[in-house]
Design a protein around this motif. Structure first.
Motif: not given
Length: 261
Positions: A74, A79, A147, A181, A201
């Motif tokens: 995150h 996101d 997350y 990411t 991603i």
């Protein structure tokens, strides 16, 4: 200038879709509501590319309509939007501070989101368990997005991984799909300025449920953080451009990487 245009467009469509989704939430079931939320997410991703030059690249296979836990890095306010745009009907875990936004609390409840207390400790665990019980009764499977760090983190950094992903995996008997990411290099946390480039991603190999919490969380953290650092290095090598000043197109990747991290 492009950052300004994007932010004005983003906050405008966010307000419009908040009203639209609040209306859709009045319809029995959540099919129309989830369609509205995904339309909002997809439009935001398109604006990221059209206005800011942020291309979102997906690696691995997004687990659409699968009973898995998505445990994602995150780095950016974008996101969750990217995950909703790319993964279909996703349930998600969010902090109870989201209930303070006008209309958002109503929409979150109607779409079945798992709202967890920001106080942490027993209150957070109780709200997570309540969300787990509700998820078990939904019928059709859908991924649950969490997350593990619990907060946004700057590029190149990380926080201790909390036990929520392990709790969900063990209680629901679902595999966990780690997600790495580097989106924070294009859209840093909640900052105004955006940077052109390719944001990746990456869906990694699933992890089976485990009875050993500490070992599971250590492995999850290693996988996500290692791949995220690799994606950040890849982005820095490719170079980027601040979209707040399109005239400055010759900045080196090293300079931009230093500015971002």
């Amino acid at each position: 200038m492009r950052s300004l245009i994007f932010n004005l467009a983003y906050y405008t469509i966010s307000a419009v879709y908040a009203v639209i989704c609040a209306i859709l939430a009045l319809v029995p079931g959540r099919k129309l509501l989830m369609h509205g939320i995904r339309s909002y997410a997809r439009l935001t991703v398109l604006l990221m590319r059209w206005i800011c030059g942020i291309k979102v690249e997906v690696r691995g296979t997004p687990p659409k309509n699968q009973a898995v836990i998505l445990a994602a890095k995150h780095q950016s306010w974008g996101d969750g939007l990217v995950m909703m745009a790319k993964c279909g009907d996703v349930n998600f875990i969010c902090g109870d501070h989201m209930l303070n936004y006008p209309l958002i609390g109503w929409v979150l409840k109607r779409c079945g989101a798992i709202v967890v207390s920001n106080q942490g400790g027993p209150e957070a665990m109780a709200s997570l368990r309540a969300g787990v019980m509700r998820s078990q009764g939904e019928g059709s499977p859908r991924p649950i997005l969490i997350y593990p760090e619990g907060h946004l983190t700057p590029v190149g950094t990380g926080l201790r991984y909390r036990s929520g992903a392990w709790q969900l995996s063990s209680q629901l008997d679902r595999p966990v799909v780690p997600v790495a990411t580097n989106l924070g290099q294009c859209w840093p946390q909640q900052k105004w300025t955006k940077f052109a480039g390719t944001a990746v991603i990456e869906f990694l190999e699933p992890m089976a449920p485990s009875a050993d919490r500490d070992e599971f969380l250590a492995e999850l953290e290693t996988r996500v953080e290692t791949r995220s650092r690799a994606l950040e290095a890849e982005f820095a090598t490719a170079g980027t451009e601040s979209v707040s000043d399109p005239a400055k197109t010759t900045k080196t990747s090293a300079t931009m990487h230093k500015r971002l991290v």
